[in-house]
Write an enzyme that holds these catalytic residues in place. Structure first.
Site, PDB file in Angstrom:
ATOM      1  N   TYR A   2      -1.841  -0.631  11.183  1.00  0.00           N
ATOM      2  CA  TYR A   2      -2.077  -1.080   9.810  1.00  0.00           C
ATOM      3  C   TYR A   2      -0.839  -0.482   8.851  1.00  0.00           C
ATOM      4  O   TYR A   2      -0.242  -0.970   8.058  1.00  0.00           O
ATOM      5  CB  TYR A   2      -3.471  -0.364   9.133  1.00  0.00           C
ATOM      6  CG  TYR A   2      -3.640  -0.759   7.757  1.00  0.00           C
ATOM      7  CD1 TYR A   2      -3.728  -1.884   7.208  1.00  0.00           C
ATOM      8  CD2 TYR A   2      -3.576   0.450   6.899  1.00  0.00           C
ATOM      9  CE1 TYR A   2      -3.939  -2.192   5.828  1.00  0.00           C
ATOM     10  CE2 TYR A   2      -3.512   0.157   5.372  1.00  0.00           C
ATOM     11  CZ  TYR A   2      -3.766  -1.149   5.088  1.00  0.00           C
ATOM     12  OH  TYR A   2      -3.710  -1.335   3.598  1.00  0.00           O
ATOM     13  N   SER A  60       0.844  -1.118   0.154  1.00  0.00           N
ATOM     14  CA  SER A  60      -0.226  -0.036   0.070  1.00  0.00           C
ATOM     15  C   SER A  60       0.730   1.314  -0.131  1.00  0.00           C
ATOM     16  O   SER A  60       1.993   1.337   0.613  1.00  0.00           O
ATOM     17  CB  SER A  60      -0.898   0.095   1.177  1.00  0.00           C
ATOM     18  OG  SER A  60      -1.536   1.234   1.254  1.00  0.00           O
TER      19      SER A  60
HETATM   20  N1  LIG Z   1      -8.943  -0.114  -0.159  1.00  0.00           N
HETATM   21  C1  LIG Z   1      -7.855   0.503   0.163  1.00  0.00           C
HETATM   22  O1  LIG Z   1      -7.959   1.658   0.048  1.00  0.00           O
HETATM   23  C2  LIG Z   1      -6.472  -0.010  -0.042  1.00  0.00           C
HETATM   24  C3  LIG Z   1      -5.297   0.722  -0.170  1.00  0.00           C
HETATM   25  C4  LIG Z   1      -4.066   0.063  -0.204  1.00  0.00           C
HETATM   26  C5  LIG Z   1      -4.037  -1.440   0.036  1.00  0.00           C
HETATM   27  N2  LIG Z   1      -5.057  -2.102   0.265  1.00  0.00           N
HETATM   28  C6  LIG Z   1      -4.787  -3.474   0.459  1.00  0.00           C
HETATM   29  O2  LIG Z   1      -5.729  -4.187  -0.340  1.00  0.00           O
HETATM   30  C7  LIG Z   1      -5.907  -5.419  -0.004  1.00  0.00           C
HETATM   31  C8  LIG Z   1      -7.254  -6.040  -0.244  1.00  0.00           C
HETATM   32  O3  LIG Z   1      -8.170  -5.051   0.459  1.00  0.00           O
HETATM   33  P1  LIG Z   1      -9.320  -4.472  -0.152  1.00  0.00           P
HETATM   34  O4  LIG Z   1      -9.354  -2.851  -0.201  1.00  0.00           O
HETATM   35  O5  LIG Z   1      -9.765  -5.125  -1.427  1.00  0.00           O
HETATM   36  O6  LIG Z   1     -10.599  -4.849   1.009  1.00  0.00           O
HETATM   37  P2  LIG Z   1     -11.562  -5.791   1.100  1.00  0.00           P
HETATM   38  O7  LIG Z   1     -12.706  -5.403   0.384  1.00  0.00           O
HETATM   39  O8  LIG Z   1     -12.179  -5.638   2.712  1.00  0.00           O
HETATM   40  O9  LIG Z   1     -11.274  -7.190   0.991  1.00  0.00           O
HETATM   41  C9  LIG Z   1     -10.138  -7.692   1.699  1.00  0.00           C
HETATM   42  C10 LIG Z   1     -10.123  -9.475   1.446  1.00  0.00           C
HETATM   43  O10 LIG Z   1      -9.210  -9.893   2.270  1.00  0.00           O
HETATM   44  C11 LIG Z   1      -9.910 -10.880   3.001  1.00  0.00           C
HETATM   45  N3  LIG Z   1      -9.478 -11.134   4.430  1.00  0.00           N
HETATM   46  C12 LIG Z   1      -8.930 -10.076   5.399  1.00  0.00           C
HETATM   47  N4  LIG Z   1      -8.551 -10.757   6.590  1.00  0.00           N
HETATM   48  C13 LIG Z   1      -8.506 -12.043   6.314  1.00  0.00           C
HETATM   49  C14 LIG Z   1      -8.265 -13.164   6.914  1.00  0.00           C
HETATM   50  N5  LIG Z   1      -7.549 -12.939   8.092  1.00  0.00           N
HETATM   51  N6  LIG Z   1      -8.209 -14.517   6.542  1.00  0.00           N
HETATM   52  C15 LIG Z   1      -8.824 -14.622   5.484  1.00  0.00           C
HETATM   53  N7  LIG Z   1      -9.222 -13.652   4.278  1.00  0.00           N
HETATM   54  C16 LIG Z   1      -9.122 -12.209   4.898  1.00  0.00           C
HETATM   55  C17 LIG Z   1     -11.202 -10.600   3.028  1.00  0.00           C
HETATM   56  O11 LIG Z   1     -12.274 -11.713   3.126  1.00  0.00           O
HETATM   57  P3  LIG Z   1     -13.014 -11.920   4.759  1.00  0.00           P
HETATM   58  O12 LIG Z   1     -14.150 -10.864   4.558  1.00  0.00           O
HETATM   59  O13 LIG Z   1     -13.686 -13.107   4.490  1.00  0.00           O
HETATM   60  O14 LIG Z   1     -12.249 -11.629   5.827  1.00  0.00           O
HETATM   61  C18 LIG Z   1     -11.610 -10.000   1.712  1.00  0.00           C
HETATM   62  O15 LIG Z   1     -11.816 -11.043   0.700  1.00  0.00           O
HETATM   63  C19 LIG Z   1      -5.476  -5.605   1.606  1.00  0.00           C
HETATM   64  O16 LIG Z   1      -4.350  -5.978   1.695  1.00  0.00           O
HETATM   65  C20 LIG Z   1      -5.558  -3.864   1.842  1.00  0.00           C
HETATM   66  O17 LIG Z   1      -4.769  -3.746   2.750  1.00  0.00           O
HETATM   67  C21 LIG Z   1      -6.498  -1.566   0.243  1.00  0.00           C
END
Ligand SMILES: NC(=O)c1ccc[n+]([C@@H]2O[C@H](COP(=O)([O-])OP(=O)(O)OC[C@H]3O[C@@H](n4cnc5c(N)ncnc54)[C@H](OP(=O)(O)O)[C@@H]3O)[C@@H](O)[C@H]2O)c1
Length: 256
Positions: A143, A130
């Site tokens: 985080y 990120s």
């Molecule tokens: N959205 C942003 O602004 C942003 C920016 C930079 C980086 N990121 C990174 O992008 C990645 C994806 O996030 P997203 O934004 O797409 O959010 P999201 O829609 O909340 O998706 C997160 C995914 O990770 C899974 N997950 C989380 N904790 C888990 C665990 N302990 N075991 C198994 N599965 C788990 C969730 O499944 P469950 O619901 O089943 O837990 C979901 O499928 C993350 O690493 C996040 O840090 C996001």
């Protein structure tokens, strides 16, 4: 293998893999992964969905063992979550879950799959880091720290593998704020960053997927985020921490 494929960036990454004809092994912690798997099957590939908590070694083992020794061409280590609020007010179990998911579970899986890739001298690894890793995360301290770890780890592993003369590549996708379930889950909906306009997860995933397929070291998605990371690398950490306060402090959102 795509982790965190039930929603957001991981869901879109899995679609891109399926469109390119890769069979999928996907995982999330919630039964929603089964619904996502049905969508992926529409692309005519074999899909196995696993429900497991990747914050635990047992969860990672369960996911990994489902591969049953099948060759893993691509590992997209994307699962992760945030946690907003002041560090001293956060629940320690939740803090621990962020660290265990974003760092420990992620690198445990990468080590298992990476060893096989090294043996075959072939494979691609995409890690979702990120832009948060560039900034001390006032009101998201843990985080941001986990993402600083991941951004750094990714480059180091890439360099180690290059030295071993293998074709295994490691790519770090560094998104900025993206329209997913992330902010709701982190309890950050009342913050400025939680309420501002964000990037489309399909666009972010495409940038990451292409960078992985091209074997690039890292990619920051979006022009604004590229500028932000460039400026951050020459800005004092104390100043970055104050800037982060403005967008992540509870109640900093426009509607409050
Ligand atoms: N959205 C942003 O602004 C942003 C920016 C930079 C980086 N990121 C990174 O992008 C990645 C994806 O996030 P997203 O934004 O797409 O959010 P999201 O829609 O909340 O998706 C997160 C995914 O990770 C899974 N997950 C989380 N904790 C888990 C665990 N302990 N075991 C198994 N599965 C788990 C969730 O499944 P469950 O619901 O089943 O837990 C979901 O499928 C993350 O690493 C996040 O840090 C996001």
């Amino acid at each position: 293998m795509v982790t965190g494929a039930s929603s957001g960036i991981g869901y879109e990454l899995a679609i891109l893999c399926a469109k390119d004809g890769f069979d999928l092994l996907v995982v999330a912690d919630d039964p929603k992964i089964e619904e996502a798997a049905k969508q992926f099957q529409n692309y005519g590939v074999e899909v196995h969905a696993v429900q497991a908590d990747l914050a635990t070694r047992e969860g990672v083992d369960k996911f990994y063992n489902t591969a049953q020794g099948r060759q893993v061409d691509l590992l997209l280590a994307n699962a992760g979550h945030g946690l907003g609020g002041g560090f001293l007010d956060q629940d320690f179990d939740q803090i621990r879950h962020v660290i265990d998911t974003n760092i420990t579970g992620t690198i445990y899986l990468i080590q298992k799959v990476g060893k096989e890739m090294r043996r075959r001298k072939e494979g691609r690894i995409l890690i979702t880091g990120s832009v948060a890793g560039f900034t001390p995360g006032t009101y998201s301290a843990v985080y941001n720290g986990t993402k600083a770890f991941i951004d750094s780890f990714s480059f180091a592993l890439r360099a180690e593998l290059k030295n071993e003369d293998s074709n295994v590549t490691v790519t770090c996708l560094m998104p900025g704020a993206t329209e997913t379930e992330f902010f709701e889950r982190a309890g950050m909906e009342d913050t400025k960053v939680g309420q501002e306009e964000k990037d489309d997860p399909a666009d972010v995933a495409k940038v990451g997927y292409e960078a992985m397929m091209n074997g690039e070291g890292d990619v920051v998605s979006g022009f604004k985020n590229k500028v932000m990371t460039t400026v951050a690398s020459v800005t004092p950490a104390g100043m970055l921490a104050e800037q982060h306060r403005k967008k992540a402090e509870p109640g900093s959102g426009r509607d409050n």
